[in-house]
Design a protein around this motif. Structure first.
Motif, PDB file in Angstrom:
ATOM      1  N   GLU A  65       0.696   3.863  -3.217  1.00 24.03           N
ATOM      2  CA  GLU A  65       0.112   5.094  -2.847  1.00 24.03           C
ATOM      3  C   GLU A  65       1.238   6.193  -3.334  1.00 24.03           C
ATOM      4  OE1 GLU A  65      -0.281   5.248   1.397  1.00 24.03           O
ATOM      5  OE2 GLU A  65      -2.736   4.996   1.203  1.00 24.03           O
ATOM      6  N   VAL A 114       0.914  -1.079   0.040  1.00 15.56           N
ATOM      7  CA  VAL A 114      -0.094   0.122   0.136  1.00 15.56           C
ATOM      8  C   VAL A 114       0.910   1.209   0.102  1.00 15.56           C
ATOM      9  CG1 VAL A 114      -1.626   1.496   1.489  1.00 15.56           C
ATOM     10  CG2 VAL A 114      -2.132  -1.003   1.019  1.00 15.56           C
ATOM     11  N   LYS A 115       1.798   1.427   0.831  1.00 20.54           N
ATOM     12  CA  LYS A 115       3.082   2.329   0.777  1.00 20.54           C
ATOM     13  C   LYS A 115       3.159   2.841  -0.397  1.00 20.54           C
ATOM     14  CE  LYS A 115       7.114   3.419   3.046  1.00 20.54           C
ATOM     15  NZ  LYS A 115       8.525   2.823   3.746  1.00 20.54           N
ATOM     16  N   ALA A 150       0.911   6.496  -6.879  1.00 21.70           N
ATOM     17  CA  ALA A 150      -0.214   7.020  -7.380  1.00 21.70           C
ATOM     18  C   ALA A 150      -0.120   8.652  -7.246  1.00 21.70           C
ATOM     19  CB  ALA A 150      -1.329   6.527  -6.593  1.00 21.70           C
ATOM     20  N   LYS A 151       1.010   9.295  -6.794  1.00 19.76           N
ATOM     21  CA  LYS A 151       1.097  10.515  -6.617  1.00 19.76           C
ATOM     22  C   LYS A 151       1.700  11.291  -7.890  1.00 19.76           C
ATOM     23  CE  LYS A 151       2.076  11.059  -1.650  1.00 19.76           C
ATOM     24  NZ  LYS A 151       2.895  11.329  -0.591  1.00 19.76           N
ATOM     25  N   LEU A 187      -3.809  -0.700  -6.531  1.00 20.32           N
ATOM     26  CA  LEU A 187      -3.941  -0.043  -5.295  1.00 20.32           C
ATOM     27  C   LEU A 187      -4.936  -0.326  -4.188  1.00 20.32           C
ATOM     28  CD1 LEU A 187      -2.857   2.013  -2.895  1.00 20.32           C
ATOM     29  CD2 LEU A 187      -4.018   3.892  -4.387  1.00 20.32           C
ATOM     30  N   ASP A 201      -3.797   2.588 -10.068  1.00 17.47           N
ATOM     31  CA  ASP A 201      -5.047   2.617  -8.962  1.00 17.47           C
ATOM     32  C   ASP A 201      -5.890   1.261  -8.670  1.00 17.47           C
ATOM     33  OD1 ASP A 201      -4.469   5.121 -10.665  1.00 17.47           O
ATOM     34  OD2 ASP A 201      -5.233   5.711  -8.507  1.00 17.47           O
ATOM     35  N   THR A 211     -11.154   4.259  -3.643  1.00 13.89           N
ATOM     36  CA  THR A 211     -10.427   4.240  -4.875  1.00 13.89           C
ATOM     37  C   THR A 211     -10.993   3.591  -6.029  1.00 13.89           C
ATOM     38  OG1 THR A 211      -8.384   3.512  -3.447  1.00 13.89           O
ATOM     39  CG2 THR A 211      -7.932   3.331  -5.627  1.00 13.89           C
ATOM     40  N   TYR A 241      -5.337  -2.267  -0.737  1.00 15.98           N
ATOM     41  CA  TYR A 241      -5.978  -1.708   0.392  1.00 15.98           C
ATOM     42  C   TYR A 241      -6.769  -2.860   0.986  1.00 15.98           C
ATOM     43  CZ  TYR A 241      -5.105   3.453  -0.208  1.00 15.98           C
ATOM     44  OH  TYR A 241      -4.661   4.611  -0.361  1.00 15.98           O
ATOM     45  N   GLU A 251     -10.743   2.498   2.182  1.00 13.88           N
ATOM     46  CA  GLU A 251      -9.953   2.959   1.179  1.00 13.88           C
ATOM     47  C   GLU A 251     -10.192   2.321  -0.134  1.00 13.88           C
ATOM     48  OE1 GLU A 251      -9.075   2.606   4.174  1.00 13.88           O
ATOM     49  OE2 GLU A 251      -8.073   4.194   5.221  1.00 13.88           O
TER      50      GLU A 251
END
Lengths: 233, 254
Positions: free
Chosen positions: A167, A163-164, A170-171, A182, A179, A198, A186, A194
Motif C-alpha cells: 500500500e 499489504v502494509k 502504491a502511493k 497488492l 497493484d 484493486t 489483499y 479490497e
C-alpha cells in the motif's frame, strides 16, 4: 589610489565577502541536509587514505565496490558480499539497487544455505531489517516498499505486513505489477473487498497485460471466492 | 573592459594551442567513451556507472584543465617577460588579470561543453532521453571551475609554477573534504579545535557544495534554489580569489 589605500580596501572587501559567504554556506549546508545529501564519514582500518581521497567522489567509490559485489555474486561468495552492501549503502544511501539486492541476498540466497531453522530466520530478519533501513533512507520512492512487501509476501508469509508495504509502494509513481501484487496480498490477507476493488481499478486503467490478469482474477474471485487454481479445482 | 576582453580572447586562442590542454581534453573524452565498457552489468546499473564515471571524469579533468590553463596563461607571461611589454602600454593590472580570467574561463567552458556533449550522447544511446539533473550537475561543475581558475590565478600571481600546481591541487582535494574535517572536529570535545575547524571550514572553498553528481546519478532531483545558492557561492568565492590575485599582482615587481 595609493598602495596602502589599495591594500586596506582589498583586505576590507575580502573580509566583507567572507562575511557574506558564511551565512550562505550555512544555508547551503541546511539545504543539503534537508535533501538528504549529508556527509558520511567512512573510515576503515588500513583504508583511511583511500577513503579520504575518494571522499569527494563517493559515487565512484560505491561503483568500484559494486563491481566487486558483481564478481562475488557470480562466483557464489554470498557472505563476502555483506560488508560490501553495508559500505555501498553507507557511501551512497540513495542508490536503491544495493539495498534491494542486499536485502534479497540475505532473505533468499543466504537464508537457504542456513544449517538450521534458527539461522534461516536470522538471515530472513536481517534481509527485512536491511530493506527497512533502505526505506528510511529512501522514503520518497516505491522501490524498497515494494521489495520489503514482496519479502513479507513471498518469503515470510506475513500478509498483513505485505499489504502494509505494498500500500505504501502504491502511493508513489510505480509500474503496473505493484497493484497486481497488492491485490494478491489483499486476497491472502483475507481482504477480499479490497482485492476486488484493486483489480477493478487495474481493469479500468490503461491497456496493459495486467488488465487481462485482473479480468481473470476478478472472474475467479467472484465465482469461487479465491483466485487460487488448486483451491477451486 | 574592452582591453580585458581582447586579452581574454588572446588567452583563449593561446590555450587552445597548448599541447597540455589538447592532451588532457582528448584523454578525458576517451575516458568518457570508455564508460561504455560496463556492458556486463544490468542496463540500470550500467546507466548509473556511466553517469558516475562521466560526471566525476568531467569534474576531475575540468579541474586539471582549469589549473593548467590559468597557471600557464599567467606564468608564461612572467617567464617570457612579455608581461613587462604588456604593462608598459596603457593597460591596468586589473584589466590584465580580468583578461586572463576571461580567457581561461572560455577555454574551460569549451572543454566542459565538449565533455558534456560526449556524456549526453552516451546517455541518449542508453536511455533515449536526458534528465534535467544531468545539466544541473554539469552546470555546477562549470561553476566550480570558475572558482578553481580564479584561485589558480591568485596563487600563480605570487608563487612558482610547481608551487601553484601542488597548492591548487591540494586545495581542490581539501575543498572536497572540509565537511569531513568539521564532522571529525565536532566528535572531538576540544572547543578550540572545534572553533578553528569551523573557521577553516568557512574560509577554504567548499567544493562539496558543487558536488551533486552522486545524487543525480541515482535519480535524486536538486531544487533550483540550491543551484542558485551554490552558483552565488561560486561567484562570491571567484570574486574573492580575483581580488586576492589582484592584491598579490599589484605588489609584484615586473
Amino acid at each position: 589610489m595609493s598602495k596602502t589605500a589599495f591594500r586596506s580596501r582589498s583586505i576590507a572587501a575580502i573580509i566583507l565577502l567572507f562575511l557574506i559567504l558564511s551565512p550562505l554556506q550555512d544555508s547551503i549546508d541546511l539545504q543539503r541536509r534537508r535533501m538528504g545529501f549529508e556527509r558520511r564519514l567512512m573510515l576503515m582500518p588500513g583504508q583511511v587514505a583511500g577513503n579520504l581521497i575518494l571522499g569527494g567522489f563517493k559515487g565512484l567509490a560505491a561503483d568500484l565496490l559494486w563491481l566487486q559485489v558483481e564478481s562475488l555474486f557470480h562466483s557464489g561468495q554470498h557472505y563476502k558480499m555483506l560488508p560490501l552492501f553495508q559500505s555501498i549503502t553507507f557511501l551512497q544511501p540513495k542508490f536503491i539497487t544495493p539495498w534491494a539486492v542486499g536485502g534479497w541476498h540475505m532473505a533468499y540466497n543466504i537464508s537457504v544455505k542456513a544449517k538450521n531453522e534458527e539461522e534461516k530466520q536470522f538471515w530472513i530478519k536481517h534481509g527485512v531489517d536491511f530493506l527497512a533501513e533502505g526505506i528510511k533512507n529512501n522514503p520518497e520512492r516505491y522501490d524498497l516498499y515494494f521489495e520489503l512487501g514482496w519479502t513479507y509476501f513471498n518469503k515470510v508469509k506475513d500478509y498483513a505486513n505485505a499489504v502494509k508495504y505494498f500500500e505504501l509502494a502504491a502511493k508513489f509513481p510505480r509500474p503496473e505489477y505493484v497493484d497486481d501484487v497488492l491485490a494478491h496480498a489483499y486476497e491472502e490477507n483475507g481482504q477480499i473487498k479490497e482485492a476486488i476493488a484493486t483489480w477493478e481499478r487495474i481493469l479500468a486503467g490503461p491497456d496493459t497485460p495486467f488488465r487481462q490478469i485482473a479480468a481473470r482474477m476478478l472472474s475467479r474471485l467472484k465465482k469461487y471466492g479465491t483466485t487460487k487454481v488448486e483451491t477451486y479445482q | 573592459m574592452v582591453k580585458a576582453l581582447i586579452i581574454g580572447l588572446n588567452t583563449f586562442r593561446e590555450t587552445l594551442r597548448l599541447k597540455s590542454y589538447q592532451i588532457i581534453l582528448i584523454f578525458a573524452l576517451l575516458l568518457l567513451g570508455s564508460s561504455q565498457l560496463f556492458s556486463f552489468l544490468t542496463p540500470e546499473e550500467q546507466l548509473k556507472m556511466i553517469k558516475d564515471v562521466s560526471l566525476s571524469g568531467i569534474e576531475i579533468f575540468a579541474a586539471l584543465l582549469a589549473i593548467f590553463t590559468a597557471m600557464t596563461s599567467l606564468r608564461n607571461e612572467f617567464e617570457t617577460n612579455t608581461i613587462s611589454t604588456l604593462l608598459s602600454k596603457p593597460l591596468r593590472r586589473s584589466e590584465f588579470i580580468l583578461g586572463k580570467f576571461i580567457g581561461s574561463v572560455l577555454a574551460i567552458t569549451l572543454s566542459v561543453i565538449l565533455m558534456a556533449a560526449v556524456f549526453s550522447t552516451l546517455i541518449l544511446i542508453k536511455q533515449h532521453s536526458l534528465e534535467a539533473g544531468l545539466f544541473s550537475a554539469t552546470f555546477l561543475i562549470w561553476a566550480e571551475m570558475l572558482v578553481i581558475v580564479a584561485l589558480t590565478l591568485a596563487v600563480a600571481a605570487f608563487a612558482s609554477t610547481a608551487f601553484t600546481l601542488i597548492f591548487v591541487l591540494f586545495l581542490f582535494l581539501t575543498g572536497h573534504l572540509t565537511g569531513y574535517g568539521l564532522e571529525l572536529a565536532q566528535q572531538a570535545k576540544n572547543p578550540l579545535l572545534q572553533a578553528l575547524t569551523k573557521i577553516f571550514y568557512k574560509v577554504i572553498p567548499n567544493f562539496e557544495n558543487f558536488a551533486i553528481r552522486d545524487e543525480i546519478a541515482v535519480g535524486v532531483s536538486v531544487s533550483l534554489s540550491y543551484l542558485l545558492k551554490t552558483f552565488g557561492y561560486g561567484l562570491i568565492y571567484t570574486f574573492i580569489a580575483l581580488l586576492l590575485c589582484l592584491y598579490f599582482f599589484q605588489f609584484r615587481e615586473v
